[in-house]
Scaffold this active site. Structure first.
Site, mmCIF file in Angstrom:
data_model
loop_
_atom_site.group_PDB
_atom_site.id
_atom_site.type_symbol
_atom_site.label_atom_id
_atom_site.label_comp_id
_atom_site.label_asym_id
_atom_site.label_seq_id
_atom_site.Cartn_x
_atom_site.Cartn_y
_atom_site.Cartn_z
ATOM 1 C CG ASN A 133 -1.633 1.466 1.028
ATOM 2 O OD1 ASN A 133 -2.343 1.460 0.578
ATOM 3 N ND2 ASN A 133 -1.248 1.912 2.076
ATOM 4 C CB ILE A 136 4.661 9.483 -2.183
ATOM 5 C CG1 ILE A 136 5.027 10.626 -1.649
ATOM 6 C CG2 ILE A 136 5.530 9.347 -3.407
ATOM 7 C CD1 ILE A 136 6.061 11.140 -1.685
ATOM 8 C CE1 TYR A 198 -0.407 8.379 -7.142
ATOM 9 C CE2 TYR A 198 -1.855 8.429 -8.601
ATOM 10 C CZ TYR A 198 -1.185 8.154 -7.203
ATOM 11 O OH TYR A 198 -2.681 7.559 -6.235
ATOM 12 C CB ALA A 200 4.508 7.928 -15.440
ATOM 13 C CB SER A 201 4.432 5.301 -10.052
ATOM 14 O OG SER A 201 3.874 6.160 -10.281
#
Length: 348
Positions: A133, A136, A198, A200-201
């Site tokens: 979980n 960021i 974000y 992309a991650s």
């Protein structure tokens, strides 16, 4: 070679046509009928199961700990903030967890991830669920970034911070026929503006666990939570800023969320745990993100146009994104959950 490629192309187009014209029209109604009229399969009994949760000190990780605790699961809570973890552990014990292990660690470090898993297994003797979980956020246009290397942390936390614990937990999950639970995001499939890093991650995280599912089969179950905006430190505005530092920025938060509703974290986690116990592959909530994912797949140009219109910011004129202006004009931000109106981010 050209003929060989052509044959494969024709074959794949034929398979796609069969899926669209035959499989989906039959499969979807059957699933709906089964869900409506057939007695549901037994849900997993979580009493005494050992669950390791990363990013457990706040937000979705914290609330999932409470939901597992209510079902009688033993917990191993992992995050960097020791005092916050202790508070969550105490609350989980009150909610019914038989035993809670607190292990402060940074899951972007492979060695610390290994130790967290090994300490959990040494303490409880097994591992049944891993909830990856830790995450960021960031919210700014790519051309506003002033420190590009500062955004490495997004991939470190959102991707490797899930992969490292998974790598070390997998042998134990195979032994217990356990489950992997991944806190991903609707952003993994819906590419909205101002969140390039974000998105992309989360796309990398999503594809990794979908690929892992094809490798593991039924040996280890995988449930991927693709949540939209819900109460968390992210929707309180905490994230990586354009200069690469981590800070709380409510202005950037309002510009990003705009007119979208923010769901209660308790509701998300109740629905998520139901899906986990049922063995569902995906849990998407709020439900408005399901059609958005369909649009992103079938008509990406529509989503691109809407996103550009809602988030375009004329820097020279000093104007704010359209979504933020609508939010302020309508007072829709007053409908945010109370925790977002006066955001308090846990510190160590």
């Amino acid at each position: 070679m050209e003929l060989y490629l052509l044959l494969h192309s024709l074959l794949m187009h034929a398979i796609a046509a069969l899926v669209i014209l035959v499989y989906i029209p039959i499969c979807v109604p059957v699933k709906l009928l089964v869900r409506a009229f057939v007695k549901p399969r037994s849900k997993e009994d979580l009493r005494g199961k050992v669950v390791l949760i990363t990013g457990a000190s706040s937000g979705i990780g914290e609330e999932l700990a409470y939901q597992y605790a209510k079902e009688g699961a033993c917990l191993a809570l992992v995050a960097r903030r020791k005092q916050a973890l202790k508070s969550v552990a105490a609350a989980a014990l009150k909610r019914g967890a038989p035993d809670v292990l607190v292990f402060p660690a940074d899951v972007t470090d492979a060695e610390q991830s290994r130790r967290a898993v090994e300490e959990t297994v040494a303490h409880f003797g097994r591992l049944n669920h891993l909830v990856a979980n830790a995450g960021i956020w960031s919210s700014c246009s790519f051309d506003q970034v002033t420190n590009i290397t500062g955004f490495n942390k997004l991939m470190d936390v959102n991707f490797w911070g899930s992969v490292y614990p998974t790598y070390y937990a997998l042998p134990h999950l195979k032994a217990s026929r356990g489950k992997l639970v991944v806190s991903c995001s609707a952003a993994g499939t819906v590419a909205t503006s101002r969140m390039a890093f974000y998105n992309a991650s989360k796309a990398a995280q999503l594809r990794f666990y979908e690929t892992l599912r094809t490798e593991l089969g039924s040996e280890v179950g995988i449930t991927i939570i693709t949540a939209g905006y819900v109460e968390s430190e992210i929707t309180k505005g905490k994230g990586i800023q354009k200069g690469g530092e981590v800070a709380v920025n409510e202005e950037a938060r309002d510009a990003q969320i705009g007119v979208f509703p923010v769901g209660r974290v308790e509701t998300l986690c109740e629905i998520a745990l139901e899906g986990i116990r049922n063995g569902d592959w995906y849990v998407t909530w709020p439900s408005l993100y399901r059609p958005m994912q369909l649009i992103a797949c079938l008509a990406p140009e529509v989503l691109t146009w809407i996103s550009y219109a809602m988030y375009k910011q004329e820097a020279a004129k000093g104007s704010r994104p359209l979504g933020q202006r609508i939010l302020e004009a309508t007072g829709a931000n007053k409908l945010f959950p109370p925790s977002l109106l006066h955001p308090l981010v846990k510190t160590e």
